[in-house]
Motif scaffolding. Sequence first.
Motif, PDB file in Angstrom:
ATOM      1  N   GLU A 136       0.835  -1.197   0.000  1.00 31.77           N
ATOM      2  CA  GLU A 136       0.000   0.000   0.000  1.00 31.77           C
ATOM      3  C   GLU A 136       0.871   1.249   0.000  1.00 31.77           C
ATOM      4  O   GLU A 136       1.786   1.391   0.809  1.00 31.77           O
ATOM      5  CB  GLU A 136      -0.917   0.021   1.228  1.00 31.77           C
ATOM      6  CG  GLU A 136      -1.831   1.244   1.222  1.00 31.77           C
ATOM      7  CD  GLU A 136      -2.878   1.227   2.321  1.00 31.77           C
ATOM      8  OE1 GLU A 136      -2.608   0.629   3.369  1.00 31.77           O
ATOM      9  OE2 GLU A 136      -3.948   1.828   2.122  1.00 31.77           O
TER      10      GLU A 136
ATOM     11  N   LEU B 154       0.418   5.508  -0.046  1.00 33.70           N
ATOM     12  CA  LEU B 154      -0.628   6.508   0.188  1.00 33.70           C
ATOM     13  C   LEU B 154      -0.007   7.884   0.421  1.00 33.70           C
ATOM     14  O   LEU B 154       0.912   8.037   1.214  1.00 33.70           O
ATOM     15  CB  LEU B 154      -1.459   6.084   1.397  1.00 33.70           C
ATOM     16  CG  LEU B 154      -2.685   6.924   1.753  1.00 33.70           C
ATOM     17  CD1 LEU B 154      -3.792   6.028   2.299  1.00 33.70           C
ATOM     18  CD2 LEU B 154      -2.357   7.997   2.769  1.00 33.70           C
TER      19      LEU B 154
ATOM     20  N   ASP C  23       4.817   4.203   2.028  1.00 32.08           N
ATOM     21  CA  ASP C  23       4.810   3.027   1.164  1.00 32.08           C
ATOM     22  C   ASP C  23       5.157   1.833   2.044  1.00 32.08           C
ATOM     23  O   ASP C  23       6.226   1.809   2.652  1.00 32.08           O
ATOM     24  CB  ASP C  23       5.860   3.187   0.057  1.00 32.08           C
ATOM     25  CG  ASP C  23       5.709   2.118  -1.011  1.00 32.08           C
ATOM     26  OD1 ASP C  23       5.362   0.976  -0.649  1.00 32.08           O
ATOM     27  OD2 ASP C  23       5.931   2.424  -2.186  1.00 32.08           O
ATOM     28  N   SER C  24       4.253   0.883   2.149  1.00 34.91           N
ATOM     29  CA  SER C  24       4.575  -0.272   2.981  1.00 34.91           C
ATOM     30  C   SER C  24       4.078  -1.548   2.327  1.00 34.91           C
ATOM     31  O   SER C  24       3.072  -1.534   1.608  1.00 34.91           O
ATOM     32  CB  SER C  24       3.967  -0.131   4.374  1.00 34.91           C
ATOM     33  OG  SER C  24       2.575  -0.190   4.295  1.00 34.91           O
ATOM     34  N   SER C  25       4.827  -2.613   2.549  1.00 35.95           N
ATOM     35  CA  SER C  25       4.346  -3.905   2.055  1.00 35.95           C
ATOM     36  C   SER C  25       4.582  -4.935   3.140  1.00 35.95           C
ATOM     37  O   SER C  25       5.579  -4.866   3.868  1.00 35.95           O
ATOM     38  CB  SER C  25       5.071  -4.302   0.775  1.00 35.95           C
ATOM     39  OG  SER C  25       6.443  -4.353   0.999  1.00 35.95           O
TER      40      SER C  25
ATOM     41  N   PHE D 145       8.224   7.936   4.083  1.00 33.66           N
ATOM     42  CA  PHE D 145       8.219   6.767   4.977  1.00 33.66           C
ATOM     43  C   PHE D 145       8.095   5.504   4.137  1.00 33.66           C
ATOM     44  O   PHE D 145       7.286   5.434   3.207  1.00 33.66           O
ATOM     45  CB  PHE D 145       7.034   6.852   5.942  1.00 33.66           C
ATOM     46  CG  PHE D 145       6.880   5.625   6.804  1.00 33.66           C
ATOM     47  CD1 PHE D 145       7.591   5.488   7.995  1.00 33.66           C
ATOM     48  CD2 PHE D 145       6.024   4.579   6.428  1.00 33.66           C
ATOM     49  CE1 PHE D 145       7.460   4.349   8.785  1.00 33.66           C
ATOM     50  CE2 PHE D 145       5.890   3.436   7.207  1.00 33.66           C
ATOM     51  CZ  PHE D 145       6.604   3.329   8.394  1.00 33.66           C
ATOM     52  N   ALA D 146       8.900   4.506   4.468  1.00 30.91           N
ATOM     53  CA  ALA D 146       8.769   3.201   3.801  1.00 30.91           C
ATOM     54  C   ALA D 146       9.108   2.111   4.815  1.00 30.91           C
ATOM     55  O   ALA D 146       9.821   2.357   5.795  1.00 30.91           O
ATOM     56  CB  ALA D 146       9.700   3.118   2.601  1.00 30.91           C
ATOM     57  N   SER D 147       8.567   0.925   4.575  1.00 30.69           N
ATOM     58  CA  SER D 147       8.772  -0.153   5.548  1.00 30.69           C
ATOM     59  C   SER D 147       8.889  -1.497   4.855  1.00 30.69           C
ATOM     60  O   SER D 147       8.526  -1.645   3.683  1.00 30.69           O
ATOM     61  CB  SER D 147       7.602  -0.195   6.534  1.00 30.69           C
ATOM     62  OG  SER D 147       6.451  -0.664   5.875  1.00 30.69           O
ATOM     63  N   SER D 148       9.363  -2.472   5.590  1.00 28.31           N
ATOM     64  CA  SER D 148       9.491  -3.824   5.045  1.00 28.31           C
ATOM     65  C   SER D 148       9.539  -4.837   6.195  1.00 28.31           C
ATOM     66  O   SER D 148       9.877  -4.485   7.323  1.00 28.31           O
ATOM     67  CB  SER D 148      10.779  -3.923   4.222  1.00 28.31           C
ATOM     68  OG  SER D 148      11.025  -5.264   3.854  1.00 28.31           O
ATOM     69  N   ASP D 149       9.210  -6.090   5.866  1.00 24.91           N
ATOM     70  CA  ASP D 149       9.318  -7.138   6.878  1.00 24.91           C
ATOM     71  C   ASP D 149      10.478  -8.086   6.571  1.00 24.91           C
ATOM     72  O   ASP D 149      10.566  -9.173   7.135  1.00 24.91           O
ATOM     73  CB  ASP D 149       7.994  -7.902   7.018  1.00 24.91           C
ATOM     74  CG  ASP D 149       7.518  -8.501   5.713  1.00 24.91           C
ATOM     75  OD1 ASP D 149       8.314  -8.542   4.747  1.00 24.91           O
ATOM     76  OD2 ASP D 149       6.349  -8.907   5.639  1.00 24.91           O
TER      77      ASP D 149
ATOM     78  N   GLU E 152      14.266   4.346  -0.700  1.00 29.02           N
ATOM     79  CA  GLU E 152      12.867   4.531  -1.104  1.00 29.02           C
ATOM     80  C   GLU E 152      12.208   5.642  -0.276  1.00 29.02           C
ATOM     81  O   GLU E 152      11.472   6.486  -0.809  1.00 29.02           O
ATOM     82  CB  GLU E 152      12.117   3.201  -0.908  1.00 29.02           C
ATOM     83  CG  GLU E 152      10.634   3.209  -1.255  1.00 29.02           C
ATOM     84  CD  GLU E 152      10.369   3.320  -2.751  1.00 29.02           C
ATOM     85  OE1 GLU E 152      11.287   3.029  -3.535  1.00 29.02           O
ATOM     86  OE2 GLU E 152       9.250   3.741  -3.121  1.00 29.02           O
TER      87      GLU E 152
ATOM     88  N   ILE F  38      10.459   9.083  -1.679  1.00 28.87           N
ATOM     89  CA  ILE F  38       9.073   9.479  -1.350  1.00 28.87           C
ATOM     90  C   ILE F  38       9.074  10.899  -0.773  1.00 28.87           C
ATOM     91  O   ILE F  38       8.226  11.726  -1.111  1.00 28.87           O
ATOM     92  CB  ILE F  38       8.447   8.454  -0.382  1.00 28.87           C
ATOM     93  CG1 ILE F  38       8.236   7.121  -1.103  1.00 28.87           C
ATOM     94  CG2 ILE F  38       7.122   8.968   0.180  1.00 28.87           C
ATOM     95  CD1 ILE F  38       7.835   5.974  -0.201  1.00 28.87           C
TER      96      ILE F  38
ATOM     97  N   SER G 285       5.074  -1.072  10.057  1.00 32.55           N
ATOM     98  CA  SER G 285       4.708  -0.642   8.705  1.00 32.55           C
ATOM     99  C   SER G 285       3.849   0.621   8.705  1.00 32.55           C
ATOM    100  O   SER G 285       3.308   0.997   7.677  1.00 32.55           O
ATOM    101  CB  SER G 285       3.991  -1.779   7.973  1.00 32.55           C
ATOM    102  OG  SER G 285       2.829  -2.139   8.678  1.00 32.55           O
TER     103      SER G 285
ATOM    104  N   GLN H 192      -4.947   7.553   7.941  1.00 32.79           N
ATOM    105  CA  GLN H 192      -5.047   6.890   6.643  1.00 32.79           C
ATOM    106  C   GLN H 192      -3.633   6.666   6.133  1.00 32.79           C
ATOM    107  O   GLN H 192      -2.917   7.663   5.965  1.00 32.79           O
ATOM    108  CB  GLN H 192      -5.833   7.763   5.653  1.00 32.79           C
ATOM    109  CG  GLN H 192      -7.323   7.792   5.919  1.00 32.79           C
ATOM    110  CD  GLN H 192      -8.030   8.725   4.947  1.00 32.79           C
ATOM    111  OE1 GLN H 192      -7.737   9.924   4.954  1.00 32.79           O
ATOM    112  NE2 GLN H 192      -8.939   8.223   4.146  1.00 32.79           N
ATOM    113  N   PRO H 193      -3.196   5.424   5.939  1.00 33.22           N
ATOM    114  CA  PRO H 193      -3.888   4.162   6.182  1.00 33.22           C
ATOM    115  C   PRO H 193      -4.254   4.037   7.665  1.00 33.22           C
ATOM    116  O   PRO H 193      -3.537   4.553   8.522  1.00 33.22           O
ATOM    117  CB  PRO H 193      -2.854   3.099   5.807  1.00 33.22           C
ATOM    118  CG  PRO H 193      -1.796   3.801   5.025  1.00 33.22           C
ATOM    119  CD  PRO H 193      -1.822   5.223   5.458  1.00 33.22           C
TER     120      PRO H 193
END
Lengths: 446, 482
Positions: free
Chosen positions: A32, A34, A47-49, B61-65, B78, B82, B352, B455-456
């Motif tokens: 997602e 946003l 941006d996250s997945s 902001f970006a995230s990962s697992d 990334e 952004i 996330s 949001q999210p």
Amino acid sequence: MLTKGKIRQFTERVIKASDADMTTVSIAGEKEALTRFSNNEITQNVDSSRYTFSIRCVYGDKVGAVSGTSLDPKNIKRFLETAKQIALNQKTGKKIYPLFEAQEYKTCKGYDKATEEVTPQERAELVKSAVKLCIKEKMSAAGIMSNSAMLYAIANSKGLFAINENTNATFSITAQTKNSSGWSEDSQTSIKKLNVMHDAEVAVKKAKMSKNPKSAEAGKYTVILEPAAVADIISFLSYTVFNGLRYAEGRTFLSGKMGERVADPKVTVYDDPFIDGIGGIPFDMEGYPKKRLTLIDKGTFREIPTDRKVAEMLKTENNGHSLGADDEYGPLPLNLHVEKGNATAEEMIKSTRRGILVTQFHYVNILDPMKTLITGMTRNGIFLIENGVLKHGLKNLRFTQSIMDALMNAEMVGDKTVVQSGGFGGGFSVPAMKIRDFHFTSKTEF
Amino acid sequence: MFKLGNLAIDTAKHYGADYADIRIIETKNEDLSVRNGKVNADYSQTLGFGIRVLYKGSWGFASSDTMTAEEIKRIAKEAVLIAKASSTLQSEKVRWAKEDSYKDHWFTPALKNPFRIPLEQKLDLMLKLDEILRKKPEIKVSTVEMSFQNIRKWFVNSQGSEILQDLMRSGAGYSVTSVGNNDMQVRSYPASFGGQYYTGGYEIIEQMELLNNAERVREEAIALLTAEECPEKVSDVIIGGSQMVLQIHESVGHASELDRVLGYEANYAGTSFATLEKYRKFRYGSDIVNLFADSTMPLGLATQGYDDDGVKAQRWDIVKNGILSGYMTNRELAHKIGDGRSRGCSRSQGFSSIPIIRIANLSLAPGEWEFEDMIRDTKSGVFMDTNKSWSIDQMRLNFQFGCEIGYEIKNGKMGKMLKNCSYQDITPEFWGKCDAICNENHWDLWGVINCGKGQPGQRAEMSHGSSPARFRKVHIGIGNKK
């Protein structure tokens, strides 16, 4: 998102490594992105997945369930062992239904690669164009532009494997003046179908029209609910009235009313995951094919969602609405679709001597589930209608109203449906509705 | 983990970030439920990271697992990309409030690690409760729940902070649904919507008196089926502690979030009537109304050493002697009210999600009344408790809340039971009607675990303390509206 092959590979590894009598693996993945804006500037950009997997292991009549993130094969053994310990540490068992074998499914069309791959720069450009209009009109804009991709997959040790992918692009905007606001939102499976400028124009127009709002007294009014307002109230039917387990246990308004007239004959409600853009999934959370249901047919209550447990209670068939093998909440219709009628928005307004047009509701909640009595506030564009024309904006009102009574009082149904995706298989498709005797119970000063 | 964290910071700076932070979060959950005798046991564990950067005053902001060095570098880059996109629509650069840098390890005080208590022991208690709750045929559904959470959070920022927090939360509760007399009613203990939650270990569950209250709760649910409907009228009301929680949360907590006040939530959760020109002037309630925020409070769900901006936990006033006196702030917006330092309300749902302003532990200070004296002093009114339903407008003014149970008060005595109790009012008018608050003997802290915002969408947890309080001339009941 990961490919179907990689998802399948992970589920196969889990099933192969498990020594349980029955093993089920499900995977929910979401990417997602946003961009959020307010006061005419971007305030948040993310941006996250992530992937979440759930493993259910059955040993005899006992179940162990575990879940985690990251589809790293190194995790599998540790999670399986935990699931086994949870199952074997229970004294009391429960009824276990057998796993389903491989099934065939209809297709839900809802994936668009271009939508998954929209860049932050592209989102920023779309937001800028909409904000520019609001600045020109001396308004303050707030909203979101998002793009996302979701997948849900389920596999079991009886050979079942099911996977569904869909995408969503949503643009939502609130245009604000000093004492009014207007809102518009569009949610589509493809970015190509979004018309950002159209939404910005609608929001600006509503904010302009509702400037310097006047007060209306609480009381019963004929209302024209735009599709978003209809969705705000219809969504409550999903988990209250149409909850299969609550129905079977005598805990819903509809309990014992199968075959009876419960709404105006102009109202037909389906549960339909196959509607274009609704974001539905063609199977339930046990992998059983989902059947399209006619819940209310021309005002008469006809069908209720079931899983195997509820089907047994009601002595009927499983129609594929399980929320999971161990679910205790009850099978739900996740894709309510109210059939469109033949009235245009203009006809609805023109035929109203005195009434209120509502754009959107806010913070709606249930007061009495048996009566389907809900309460909530109007928001972002509420207008007085007099002698067939929109007269002026109104200050916001609180409503307290039975949803089923409102459906019984439906006078006109709009000729277009608007789709709202709720993510992970949920979503609604609804038209505008004109309803008489809608109860507003208090007002506020803005 | 700190090594990976510093790799993220270095990478973000390499690509042009002016500020960067990373939160690496590992979460363990054990969720147990028994519904009508059937056990569900679910254990989950998640691990991932989120990187936040400021580039020329704009956020990314970006995230990962995926916890590898390569992925951390990719996500840091990334996040900067952004932020660069964000900077193309910016009217004011983010002003980041000063805060010391910390190297610390903070943990929740917990006597008994709930994850080490045998599953069998927990389920035994739950099954016993289920048996008591379902002893009468009117009870169609009994649900007993227990939930435990352990979060380990590594925070590193480009200002030199390296903080590890080890947070533990435990909770339990039950509810029963009775059906009959063409009606359905719900009763819960200790609170509705999942029960009572605190930060701490299994000792919390042992102190809840779950078994001692099960029979009473069951009988109340059955009695509600034939109880009289709450009348619709203007009446004095005494609101019990567990309902006051919701009152505080919705009408003060959200209203005092500075991002809402400034319009950041205008398109979704809404704004607030408590706008900046009212700061330190506006009469929010009567003189006896004092509400304070406290992120250091023992047992509070929002209690931690540092927030997600790396700001140390604090206590401050939101409403003092009835006057609006403070806001929930973060490092980005503190300057908007002239503060040089954030109050430390920045929190995210997980790795996330981007941190946003969330309500801290927010409580109504105890008054001077004994509960019995308050009832004795009330000629005519209704006592209501345990939240059932809530709704409030987007500016946090017009609210309508429903309660599980009520009792008529007549000539200073509690009388017959009432069902479907609700009350409706306008926030500052309602708090202005508060003329009596019970003392510390009746004061409890209650956990909220389902607060949604952003949001999210993000979920957050916080606690609110209160004792029962009396409000004069409030609109109660919904009558026979359909």
